[in-house]
Design an enzyme around this catalytic site. Structure first.
Site, mmCIF file in Angstrom:
data_model
loop_
_atom_site.group_PDB
_atom_site.id
_atom_site.type_symbol
_atom_site.label_atom_id
_atom_site.label_comp_id
_atom_site.label_asym_id
_atom_site.label_seq_id
_atom_site.Cartn_x
_atom_site.Cartn_y
_atom_site.Cartn_z
ATOM 1 N N GLU A 299 0.868 -1.187 0.000
ATOM 2 C CA GLU A 299 0.000 0.000 0.000
ATOM 3 C C GLU A 299 0.894 1.222 0.000
ATOM 4 O O GLU A 299 1.685 1.406 0.911
ATOM 5 C CB GLU A 299 -0.931 -0.042 1.214
ATOM 6 C CG GLU A 299 -1.987 -1.121 1.092
ATOM 7 C CD GLU A 299 -2.749 -1.064 -0.226
ATOM 8 O OE1 GLU A 299 -3.146 0.046 -0.643
ATOM 9 O OE2 GLU A 299 -2.927 -2.097 -0.869
ATOM 10 N N CYS A 333 -1.924 9.246 3.616
ATOM 11 C CA CYS A 333 -1.883 8.837 2.207
ATOM 12 C C CYS A 333 -3.152 9.285 1.498
ATOM 13 O O CYS A 333 -3.157 9.533 0.303
ATOM 14 C CB CYS A 333 -1.743 7.323 2.120
ATOM 15 S SG CYS A 333 -3.048 6.458 2.984
#
Ligand code: NAD
Length: 545
Positions: A299, A333
């Site tokens: 990720e 993020c």
């Protein structure tokens, strides 16, 4: 490990309803007091030295990692042993030794361990919040969200493991008994980032172990203490030695050594694009003695946009953009780093955004100020570099400079840069700080095409009153997590399975129904009926074999 004094954990089954941990209301006097007390208590524990824990053994090294408070770098949060690459073999042997027993431990027992850990974290929520405030500079609400998400991951993955254990059998072929069983992969490397140092670190670790894997956990050097506190909680709830091996170390040294180790079967990584790709490449290279194709669950970063359409509710949109861009200083993020605003409302949007951002307070997160420091000198200097770029790539509406302070904290003013071209560096590269680029669009089609013009594809949001445009965004806005008429941060476990497209990663969808499959391999078993004694057959069925 000592589990005797723990209160019994209420039993959960795969069907026990899951609900997200409620956010703490810090305006309530008792919660405010509890947080202040926790901060005072934890302040008394700062600066301790922590060991590596490999196979249950405490290990000291000569090199140390010193974790400091980014709001006050002279304050040491914890001192940690620094594992170098040569310890990767020791950690691997400990994880391999623990694997046979752990992989055969009934799923119900493994899940119960997660539930016990969730209960304890819930009991000690304010204390964990205080550690997050001191170590990474989260204000109270951000720290509470991180702790709440940790609890959610444990509760959710525990239930998911139980569900997978009783997964619907495959089609039954006539004359056979057919099964599909989800078995663990083996030893994995868990490599989390610093920005959700509790939730992502504990989430990836617990998803791994609840499926029967054993792991080598290498936390970020910017958030080692949270991981050490979590490890000690796992021991408290009875985790057998060697199931999680805590190795604090640098990415390029110890981290790359465990990724490359021939016996590592999977790597669960969350972090930047550059490191994710490096891990992907290293994992793809077969090492002598390796008998398994390594699986990578990666990720990575984002360059996330919020589209503000001509007919959007501007109050809602501005609140959403501000929360997504400046919550925890844009160090998520999922943070909005690009507001793509229709030309017909562009000027009024910019004026109102500027006024709203000017109200943001920046200061010590322990005092619960909205934005605190950025994490480290490295990050601070990188963001200052982007502020230089901003001068030539747009018109600075707010901020644009560091904030001097007597304690030397790494503070940067919330920065809004208007009139940024969709292809400018500020519009394309992940800054990972409090810097928002505002881009003008010419109609919804143009807005969508700008939103899709980066190499990333993590989160995105659209503010619009038009059903047709929202439906079009569902089809055409290419991100792993799309939000309509709400902010693009704050994914909730269960409701918003999380993971991105393109260079944002392998789209693992953490907190979703498919996540645990990534930590297992499915074994198909077909037995011809009538060739073993019926009693044996019944017995093996009862044992779930
Ligand atoms: P980072 O990539 O610098 O580090 C992440 C982890 O990788 C750390 O533990 C680090 O020590 C380790 N590492 C570094 N080099 C390594 C190597 N060569 N081999 C093995 N391990 C190595 O990221 P960070 O600064 O900790 O976190 C911020 C980044 O994480 C941002 O890009 C952010 O977008 C991303 N992030 C993504 C998600 C997501 O779910 N997609 C969530 C949170 C953060």
């Amino acid at each position: 490990m000592a589990t005797a004094d723990l209160a019994p954990t209420p039993v959960r089954t795969a069907d026990t309803p899951f609900s997200n941990e409620p956010f703490t209301d810090f305006t309530a006097a008792e919660n405010k007091r509890a947080m202040e007390d926790a901060l005072a208590r934890v302040a008394g524990e700062l600066g301790r030295e922590y060991d590596l824990i490999i196979g249950g053994r405490r290990i000291q090294t000569t090199g140390k990692i010193v974790s400091v408070n980014p709001a006050r770098p002279a304050q040491v949060i914890g001192i940690h042993q620094r594992a170098e690459a040569d310890l990767a073999e020791t950690a691997m042997q400990a994880a391999l030794a623990a694997f046979p027993a752990w992989s055969r431990t009934p799923v119900a027992e493994r899940a119960a361990l997660l539930f016990r850990a969730a209960d304890l974290i819930r009991e000690r929520k304010f204390e964990f919040c205080a550690w997050l405030t001191f170590e990474v500079g989260k204000n109270w609400a951000e720290a509470d969200a991180d702790v709440g998400e940790t609890i959610d991951f444990l509760e959710f993955y525990g239930r998911e493991a139980l569900r997978l254990d009783h997964a619907k059998p495959p089609i039954q072929f006539p004359g056979e008994r057919n099964q599909l069983r989800y078995i663990p992969l083996g030893v994995g490397a868990v490599i989390p980032p610093w920005n959700f140092p509790f939730a992502i670190m504990a989430g990836m670790t617990c998803a791994s172990i609840v499926c029967g894997n054993t792991v080598i956990l290498k936390p970020s050097v910017d958030a080692p203490t949270i991981a050490a506190r979590f490890m000690s909680l796992l021991e408290e709830v009875g985790l057998p030695d060697g199931v999680v091996n805590l190795c604090q170390g640098e990415g390029p040294g110890f981290g790359s050594a465990i990724v490359a180790h021939p016996k590592t079967r999977f790597i669960a990584f969350t972090g930047s694009k550059a490191v994710g790709l490096e891990i992907h490449e290293s994992a793809a290279k077969t090492q002598p003695g390796q008998i398994f194709i390594k699986r990578t669950i990666l990720e990575m970063g984002g360059k996330d946009s919020i589209i503000v359409d001509a007919d959007a509710d501007l109050d809602l949109a501005i609140e959403g953009v501000v929360a997504s861009a400046f919550g925890f200083n844009g160090q998520k993020c999922s943070a909005c780093s690009r507001a793509i605003v229709d030309q017909s409302i562009y000027d009024v949007f910019c004026d109102r955004l500027q006024a709203r951002v000017a109200q943001i307070q920046t200061g010590d997160p322990a005092k619960n100020v909205y934005t605190g420091p950025v994490i480290s000198p490295k990050s601070y200097n990188k963001i200052l570099g982007y502020l230089e770029i901003a001068k030539s790539e747009g018109r600075i509406l707010n901020g644009g400079s560091p904030i001097e302070n007597p304690e030397g904290g790494y503070y940067i003013a919330p920065t809004v840069v208007a009139d940024v071209s969709p292809t400018a560096r500020l519009a394309q590269e992940e800054v990972f700080g409090p810097v928002l680029a505002v881009i003008k669009s010419n109609g919804f089609e143009d807005a969508l095409s700008i939103a899709n013009n980066t190499e990333y594809g993590l989160t995105g949001a659209v503010y619009s009153a038009s059903r047709e445009k929202l439906d079009r965004a569902r089809q055409e806005f290419h991100v792993g997590n799309l939000y309509l008429n709400r902010k693009c941060t704050g994914a909730m476990v269960g409701a918003h399975p999380f993971g991105g497209f393109n260079m944002s990663g392998t789209d693992s969808k953490a907190g979703g129904p498919d996540y645990l499959l990534l930590f297992t391999q499915a074994k198909s078993i077909a037995e011809k009926i009538g060739h073993a004694s019926p009693a044996d057959e019944k017995q093996s069925e009862l044992m779930g074999m």
